[in-house]
Design a protein around this motif. Structure first.
Motif, PDB file in Angstrom:
ATOM      1  N   VAL A  61       0.832  -1.186   0.000  1.00 26.56           N
ATOM      2  CA  VAL A  61       0.000   0.000   0.000  1.00 26.56           C
ATOM      3  C   VAL A  61       0.880   1.254   0.000  1.00 26.56           C
ATOM      4  O   VAL A  61       1.856   1.354   0.752  1.00 26.56           O
ATOM      5  N   GLN A  62       0.516   2.190  -0.869  1.00 20.41           N
ATOM      6  CA  GLN A  62       1.194   3.484  -0.895  1.00 20.41           C
ATOM      7  C   GLN A  62       0.173   4.596  -0.954  1.00 20.41           C
ATOM      8  O   GLN A  62      -0.779   4.537  -1.739  1.00 20.41           O
ATOM      9  N   LEU A  63       0.378   5.594  -0.126  1.00 21.81           N
ATOM     10  CA  LEU A  63      -0.388   6.830  -0.175  1.00 21.81           C
ATOM     11  C   LEU A  63       0.624   7.952  -0.374  1.00 21.81           C
ATOM     12  O   LEU A  63       1.542   8.105   0.445  1.00 21.81           O
ATOM     13  N   VAL A  64       0.466   8.701  -1.442  1.00 22.65           N
ATOM     14  CA  VAL A  64       1.454   9.726  -1.780  1.00 22.65           C
ATOM     15  C   VAL A  64       0.756  11.074  -1.899  1.00 22.65           C
ATOM     16  O   VAL A  64      -0.057  11.286  -2.802  1.00 22.65           O
ATOM     17  N   GLU A  65       1.098  11.974  -0.977  1.00 27.36           N
ATOM     18  CA  GLU A  65       0.513  13.313  -0.986  1.00 27.36           C
ATOM     19  C   GLU A  65       1.300  14.248  -1.900  1.00 27.36           C
ATOM     20  O   GLU A  65       2.506  14.072  -2.091  1.00 27.36           O
ATOM     21  N   SER A  66       0.607  15.235  -2.417  1.00 24.85           N
ATOM     22  CA  SER A  66       1.235  16.279  -3.215  1.00 24.85           C
ATOM     23  C   SER A  66       0.419  17.557  -3.084  1.00 24.85           C
ATOM     24  O   SER A  66      -0.706  17.526  -2.578  1.00 24.85           O
ATOM     25  N   GLY A  67       1.024  18.665  -3.527  1.00 26.76           N
ATOM     26  CA  GLY A  67       0.291  19.921  -3.561  1.00 26.76           C
ATOM     27  C   GLY A  67       0.621  20.894  -2.456  1.00 26.76           C
ATOM     28  O   GLY A  67       0.103  22.022  -2.450  1.00 26.76           O
ATOM     29  N   TYR A  93      -3.383   2.928   7.133  1.00 29.78           N
ATOM     30  CA  TYR A  93      -2.290   3.298   6.231  1.00 29.78           C
ATOM     31  C   TYR A  93      -2.133   4.812   6.212  1.00 29.78           C
ATOM     32  O   TYR A  93      -3.127   5.559   6.294  1.00 29.78           O
ATOM     33  N   TRP A  94      -0.869   5.230   6.037  1.00 31.23           N
ATOM     34  CA  TRP A  94      -0.521   6.650   6.065  1.00 31.23           C
ATOM     35  C   TRP A  94       0.408   7.007   4.913  1.00 31.23           C
ATOM     36  O   TRP A  94       1.243   6.187   4.493  1.00 31.23           O
ATOM     37  N   GLY A  95       0.271   8.239   4.437  1.00 32.15           N
ATOM     38  CA  GLY A  95       1.236   8.782   3.508  1.00 32.15           C
ATOM     39  C   GLY A  95       2.414   9.381   4.249  1.00 32.15           C
ATOM     40  O   GLY A  95       2.463   9.387   5.487  1.00 32.15           O
ATOM     41  N   GLN A  96       3.346   9.922   3.477  1.00 33.38           N
ATOM     42  CA  GLN A  96       4.574  10.456   4.061  1.00 33.38           C
ATOM     43  C   GLN A  96       4.429  11.915   4.463  1.00 33.38           C
ATOM     44  O   GLN A  96       5.277  12.451   5.181  1.00 33.38           O
ATOM     45  N   GLY A  97       3.379  12.562   4.000  1.00 37.01           N
ATOM     46  CA  GLY A  97       3.107  13.941   4.386  1.00 37.01           C
ATOM     47  C   GLY A  97       3.597  14.952   3.372  1.00 37.01           C
ATOM     48  O   GLY A  97       4.537  14.706   2.609  1.00 37.01           O
ATOM     49  N   THR A  98       2.940  16.110   3.368  1.00 35.34           N
ATOM     50  CA  THR A  98       3.339  17.221   2.522  1.00 35.34           C
ATOM     51  C   THR A  98       3.252  18.503   3.354  1.00 35.34           C
ATOM     52  O   THR A  98       2.289  18.700   4.100  1.00 35.34           O
ATOM     53  N   GLN A  99       4.258  19.350   3.234  1.00 36.59           N
ATOM     54  CA  GLN A  99       4.352  20.543   4.061  1.00 36.59           C
ATOM     55  C   GLN A  99       3.496  21.669   3.494  1.00 36.59           C
ATOM     56  O   GLN A  99       3.570  21.972   2.288  1.00 36.59           O
ATOM     57  N   CYS A 107      -2.377  12.148   4.445  1.00 35.37           N
ATOM     58  CA  CYS A 107      -3.607  11.426   4.158  1.00 35.37           C
ATOM     59  C   CYS A 107      -3.483  10.016   4.743  1.00 35.37           C
ATOM     60  O   CYS A 107      -2.377   9.503   4.950  1.00 35.37           O
ATOM     61  N   ALA A 108      -4.624   9.429   5.025  1.00 34.10           N
ATOM     62  CA  ALA A 108      -4.662   8.135   5.689  1.00 34.10           C
ATOM     63  C   ALA A 108      -5.908   7.374   5.270  1.00 34.10           C
ATOM     64  O   ALA A 108      -6.908   7.975   4.865  1.00 34.10           O
ATOM     65  N   ALA A 109      -5.833   6.052   5.389  1.00 34.28           N
ATOM     66  CA  ALA A 109      -6.925   5.176   4.991  1.00 34.28           C
ATOM     67  C   ALA A 109      -7.360   4.313   6.167  1.00 34.28           C
ATOM     68  O   ALA A 109      -6.528   3.804   6.914  1.00 34.28           O
ATOM     69  N   VAL A 110      -8.667   4.143   6.293  1.00 35.23           N
ATOM     70  CA  VAL A 110      -9.229   3.334   7.371  1.00 35.23           C
ATOM     71  C   VAL A 110     -10.328   2.452   6.809  1.00 35.23           C
ATOM     72  O   VAL A 110     -11.108   2.872   5.948  1.00 35.23           O
ATOM     73  N   TYR A 111     -10.395   1.238   7.347  1.00 38.07           N
ATOM     74  CA  TYR A 111     -11.405   0.272   6.893  1.00 38.07           C
ATOM     75  C   TYR A 111     -12.083  -0.361   8.095  1.00 38.07           C
ATOM     76  O   TYR A 111     -11.417  -0.731   9.071  1.00 38.07           O
ATOM     77  N   GLY A 112     -13.396  -0.486   8.026  1.00 37.73           N
ATOM     78  CA  GLY A 112     -14.110  -1.271   9.014  1.00 37.73           C
ATOM     79  C   GLY A 112     -14.282  -0.633  10.381  1.00 37.73           C
ATOM     80  O   GLY A 112     -14.552  -1.331  11.352  1.00 37.73           O
ATOM     81  N   ARG A 113     -14.133   0.686  10.456  1.00 37.98           N
ATOM     82  CA  ARG A 113     -14.293   1.384  11.734  1.00 37.98           C
ATOM     83  C   ARG A 113     -15.579   2.194  11.707  1.00 37.98           C
ATOM     84  O   ARG A 113     -16.050   2.620  10.645  1.00 37.98           O
ATOM     85  N   LEU A 129      -4.525  19.992  -1.881  1.00 44.30           N
ATOM     86  CA  LEU A 129      -3.702  18.816  -1.665  1.00 44.30           C
ATOM     87  C   LEU A 129      -4.340  17.617  -2.340  1.00 44.30           C
ATOM     88  O   LEU A 129      -5.572  17.505  -2.384  1.00 44.30           O
ATOM     89  N   SER A 130      -3.503  16.729  -2.831  1.00 42.73           N
ATOM     90  CA  SER A 130      -3.980  15.481  -3.418  1.00 42.73           C
ATOM     91  C   SER A 130      -3.238  14.315  -2.791  1.00 42.73           C
ATOM     92  O   SER A 130      -2.110  14.458  -2.323  1.00 42.73           O
ATOM     93  N   CYS A 131      -3.895  13.179  -2.793  1.00 41.60           N
ATOM     94  CA  CYS A 131      -3.293  11.944  -2.276  1.00 41.60           C
ATOM     95  C   CYS A 131      -3.626  10.839  -3.261  1.00 41.60           C
ATOM     96  O   CYS A 131      -4.804  10.554  -3.502  1.00 41.60           O
ATOM     97  N   ALA A 132      -2.595  10.234  -3.817  1.00 42.51           N
ATOM     98  CA  ALA A 132      -2.759   9.126  -4.753  1.00 42.51           C
ATOM     99  C   ALA A 132      -2.526   7.813  -4.016  1.00 42.51           C
ATOM    100  O   ALA A 132      -1.487   7.639  -3.373  1.00 42.51           O
ATOM    101  N   ALA A 133      -3.494   6.918  -4.128  1.00 44.96           N
ATOM    102  CA  ALA A 133      -3.427   5.640  -3.426  1.00 44.96           C
ATOM    103  C   ALA A 133      -3.168   4.501  -4.399  1.00 44.96           C
ATOM    104  O   ALA A 133      -3.667   4.513  -5.537  1.00 44.96           O
ATOM    105  N   SER A 134      -2.406   3.526  -3.939  1.00 43.10           N
ATOM    106  CA  SER A 134      -2.170   2.311  -4.727  1.00 43.10           C
ATOM    107  C   SER A 134      -1.959   1.141  -3.783  1.00 43.10           C
ATOM    108  O   SER A 134      -1.630   1.318  -2.605  1.00 43.10           O
ATOM    109  N   GLY A 135      -2.191  -0.056  -4.316  1.00 42.86           N
ATOM    110  CA  GLY A 135      -1.967  -1.258  -3.527  1.00 42.86           C
ATOM    111  C   GLY A 135      -3.081  -1.636  -2.583  1.00 42.86           C
ATOM    112  O   GLY A 135      -2.913  -2.530  -1.744  1.00 42.86           O
ATOM    113  N   LEU A 136      -4.212  -0.951  -2.693  1.00 42.60           N
ATOM    114  CA  LEU A 136      -5.364  -1.280  -1.849  1.00 42.60           C
ATOM    115  C   LEU A 136      -6.635  -1.091  -2.671  1.00 42.60           C
ATOM    116  O   LEU A 136      -6.620  -0.401  -3.701  1.00 42.60           O
TER     117      LEU A 136
END
Length: 125
Positions: free
Chosen positions: A2-8, A114-120, A96-102, A20-27
């Motif tokens: 899983v990857q979450l990649v923030e930009s913007g 899952y969490w991204g690496q962050g954008t300043q 950005c972050a992803a949550v399932y089943g809560r 801001l945008s967050c591109a998700a992959s692997g999920l």
């Protein structure tokens, strides 16, 4: 994996806007609620906004309500955060972050899987 990649992120003057945008992959993106959090130096990471897996429902922190808008595009596996009327207190690293089943809404960081690496984001006054 899983990857979450923030930009913007970037530098903006007070009163300005950023998207801001967050591109998700692997999920399987469409089954996850998505959230944005932020962390300023010396402070705890705090909840900003969340959007349901279909995009039908959103929930915001009081500090950003009416200024920020979260949206998603499940066809593109992306979640966005439109930030308007920015002020110095919005300066932070945004994640950005992803949550399932809560239960809805998930507003605490330990609920998210899952969490991204962050954008300043820096707002100059």
């Amino acid at each position: 994996q899983v990857q979450l990649v923030e930009s913007g992120g970037g530098l903006v003057q007070a009163g300005g806007s950023l998207r801001l945008s967050c591109a998700a992959s692997g999920l399987t993106f469409s089954v996850y609620d998505m959230g944005w959090f932020r962390q300023s130096p010396g402070k705890e990471r705090e909840f900003v906004a969340t959007i349901s897996r279909t995009g039908a429902t959103t929930y915001y922190a009081d500090s950003v309500k009416g200024r920020f808008t979260i949206s998603r595009d499940n066809a593109k596996n992306a979640v966005n955060l439109q930030m308007n009327r920015l002020n110095a207190e919005d300066t932070a690293v945004y994640y950005c972050a992803a949550v399932y089943g809560r239960p809805w809404p998930s507003t605490t960081q330990n609920e998210y899987h899952y969490w991204g690496q962050g954008t300043q984001v820096t707002v100059s006054s």
